[in-house]
Design an enzyme around this catalytic site. Structure first.
Site, PDB file in Angstrom:
ATOM      1  N   LYS A  76       0.837  -1.202   0.000  1.00  0.00           N
ATOM      2  CA  LYS A  76       0.000   0.000   0.000  1.00  0.00           C
ATOM      3  C   LYS A  76       0.870   1.250   0.000  1.00  0.00           C
ATOM      4  O   LYS A  76       0.663   2.180  -0.784  1.00  0.00           O
ATOM      5  CB  LYS A  76      -0.917   0.003   1.224  1.00  0.00           C
ATOM      6  CG  LYS A  76      -1.830   1.221   1.310  1.00  0.00           C
ATOM      7  CD  LYS A  76      -2.564   1.288   2.641  1.00  0.00           C
ATOM      8  CE  LYS A  76      -3.430   0.099   2.878  1.00  0.00           C
ATOM      9  NZ  LYS A  76      -4.239   0.240   4.105  1.00  0.00           N
ATOM     10  N   LYS A 112       3.187  -2.101  11.210  1.00  0.00           N
ATOM     11  CA  LYS A 112       1.876  -2.022  11.863  1.00  0.00           C
ATOM     12  C   LYS A 112       2.048  -2.376  13.327  1.00  0.00           C
ATOM     13  O   LYS A 112       3.030  -3.019  13.714  1.00  0.00           O
ATOM     14  CB  LYS A 112       0.874  -2.977  11.199  1.00  0.00           C
ATOM     15  CG  LYS A 112      -0.569  -2.540  11.322  1.00  0.00           C
ATOM     16  CD  LYS A 112      -0.927  -1.402  10.391  1.00  0.00           C
ATOM     17  CE  LYS A 112      -2.411  -1.064  10.483  1.00  0.00           C
ATOM     18  NZ  LYS A 112      -2.803   0.009   9.541  1.00  0.00           N
ATOM     19  N   ASP A 137      -5.500   3.684  13.784  1.00  0.00           N
ATOM     20  CA  ASP A 137      -6.234   2.635  13.082  1.00  0.00           C
ATOM     21  C   ASP A 137      -7.489   2.417  13.917  1.00  0.00           C
ATOM     22  O   ASP A 137      -7.890   3.307  14.675  1.00  0.00           O
ATOM     23  CB  ASP A 137      -5.382   1.362  12.953  1.00  0.00           C
ATOM     24  CG  ASP A 137      -5.938   0.369  11.926  1.00  0.00           C
ATOM     25  OD1 ASP A 137      -6.972  -0.260  12.211  1.00  0.00           O
ATOM     26  OD2 ASP A 137      -5.349   0.220  10.844  1.00  0.00           O
ATOM     27  N   ASN A 166     -14.500   6.557  11.404  1.00  0.00           N
ATOM     28  CA  ASN A 166     -13.941   7.681  10.675  1.00  0.00           C
ATOM     29  C   ASN A 166     -13.904   7.443   9.166  1.00  0.00           C
ATOM     30  O   ASN A 166     -14.311   8.307   8.376  1.00  0.00           O
ATOM     31  CB  ASN A 166     -12.528   7.975  11.193  1.00  0.00           C
ATOM     32  CG  ASN A 166     -11.831   9.045  10.384  1.00  0.00           C
ATOM     33  OD1 ASN A 166     -12.242  10.196  10.390  1.00  0.00           O
ATOM     34  ND2 ASN A 166     -10.789   8.665   9.658  1.00  0.00           N
TER      35      ASN A 166
END
Length: 446
Positions: free
Chosen positions: A114, A126, A166, A241
């Site tokens: 990504k 992550k 996240d 969100n």
């Protein structure tokens, strides 16, 4: 599948037992790479596949904190620094009870490609914790975040690893994390975290970026068939969100967004989702979709449980969580006449669902391409921090739009080049992989 791909895949399964989401992410990428190995045998010779599947660093740590009753609680923290060939590790933190090493590794692996697709100088990583912020007071969330950062701070930095938010990590959590980092290090290092408040180093458009980006990607896909979002019937799963901002952007382009959801059920609102009300319920009151339906009145119908995809749409945007849209859901959407599906979440569609969409000729935008707007704008935030600058909303949104259009065009062109025209999954996987593999090859065996 190429024998090398099979061999490496099997070794990944053996070395990472029980990590089903990570296995799924690896297979999804590997399924696209056979023509790459034929064209670039040097990747095979340099063991790029083996290296790209093994994180550079995996950090697991204890997070002790004290709740409002004075009881000591223990959670587990994670940071997987997966690949830094293109730049410092970059990727969000997820606070949710489902978090374990396999989830973090799947997210980190996806993040490599990504981030590469954005064209920005950022690697993939992550992190997160099995801590659940839902139902916790602000004071409890603050104490947890401070404990979490007390360990994490030694592993991150603007030139090393730059976390963001996240699921479960929004502006409140980023604020507590940044405050503790600043307190421990005695440095105002704005670039160490992204998703910050705009008054203390954050970027305009960052809260909206992932949701806006997925809609921009859909609009580009539809253009290839001389269509647009104007007048489309749209379903967006989730109500966080990403989902809220996807709804807002789709409506601004003329779409009628008629449904969204949370973990307990979904709302169908044929007159169109009321975004200001949804923001108030979800972001201010931290309420549920049942609360939205009650406040909205007769135009909204709340459906407990079930599948939001039963509402039928011409455009579907899964923006909640991994593997939320399965083969049955895909068949339902195809029957309802869906034209395009784009992933606003990370790997929300199962492999079987993706296959059904592609066989039916549905435009399908995979998450590593379609939802890259968030991390792209995080990289723009890093640029502003590095230059001690602040850009206008209009300038930043224009940059985001350029990046999303480029991602779409690069995926489409790569798919065409490697013999799979119109297949955005192949295009995204190959384009991202080749960018990272070329950098790894250039940097030697590291």
């Amino acid at each position: 599948m190429d024998p090398t791909l099979i061999s490496v895949r099997d070794e990944v399964f053996r070395r990472n037992p029980g990590e089903t989401e990570f296995h799924q992410a690896v297979v999804e990428v590997f399924d696209s790479l056979e023509p790459v190995l034929r064209k670039h045998p040097e990747f095979r010779d340099a063991a790029i596949l083996e290296r790209i599947c093994e994180p550079e660093r995996q950090i697991i740590f204890r997070v002790p904190w004290v709740d409002d009753k004075g009881q000591v609680q223990i959670n587990r923290g994670f940071r997987v620094e997966f690949n830094s060939a293109l730049g410092p590790f970059k990727g969000g933190l997820r606070f949710h009870p489902s978090v374990y090493l396999g989830i973090v590794k799947f997210l980190g692996f996806e993040q490599i490609f990504k981030n590469a697709l954005t064209g920005m100088p950022i690697g993939g990583g992550k992190g997160g914790s099995d801590f659940d912020p839902r139902g916790k007071t602000d004071a409890e969330v603050m104490r947890f975040c401070q404990s979490f950062m007390t360990e994490l701070y030694r592993h991150i930095g603007e030139y090393t690893d730059v976390p963001a938010g996240d699921i479960g990590v929004g502006g409140r959590e980023i604020g507590y994390l940044f405050g503790q980092y600043k307190r421990i290090t005695n440095r105002y290092e704005s670039g160490v975290l992204t998703g910050k408040g705009t008054s203390w180093g954050g970027s305009l458009v960052r809260p909206e970026a992932t949701g806006f980006g997925v809609v921009l990607f859909v609009e580009e896909m539809l253009k290839t068939r001389s269509l647009s979002l104007d007048g489309q019937r749209v379903i967006v799963s989730g109500s966080g969100n990403v989902a809220i901002n996807a709804i807002a952007k789709a409506q601004s382009l003329g779409a009628n967004v008629i449904a969204c959801s949370d973990s307990q059920g979904y709302v169908v609102d044929e007159s169109g989702i009321d975004v200001p009300l949804l923001r108030e319920v979800k972001e201010v009151e931290r309420g549920r979709m049942t609360d939205y339906a009650k406040r909205r009145g007769s135009s909204a119908t709340y459906v407990p449980g079930g599948s939001i995809w039963d509402a039928g749409a011409t455009v579907a945007l899964p923006c909640a969580t991994q593997n939320e849209l399965n083969a049955d859901d895909a068949r339902t959407l195809v029957k309802s006449g869906v034209l395009a599906v784009a992933e606003g979440a990370n790997m929300p569609c199962t492999p079987e669902a993706i296959e059904i969409f592609q066989e039916a000729g549905v435009l399908f935008g995979p998450g590593k391409a379609a939802n890259a707007g968030g991390v792209a704008t995080s990289a723009l935030e890093m640029q502003q921090n590095a230059s001690r600058d602040s850009w206008s909303f209009e300038h930043t949104e224009r940059r985001l739009t350029e990046i999303m259009v480029n991602i779409h065009d690069n995926c489409a062109q790569t798919a065409e080049k490697y013999g799979s025209p119109g297949n955005y999954v192949v295009g995204a996987n190959i384009n991202g992989f080749v960018r990272v593999a070329d950098a790894m090859l250039a940097q030697g065996v590291i």
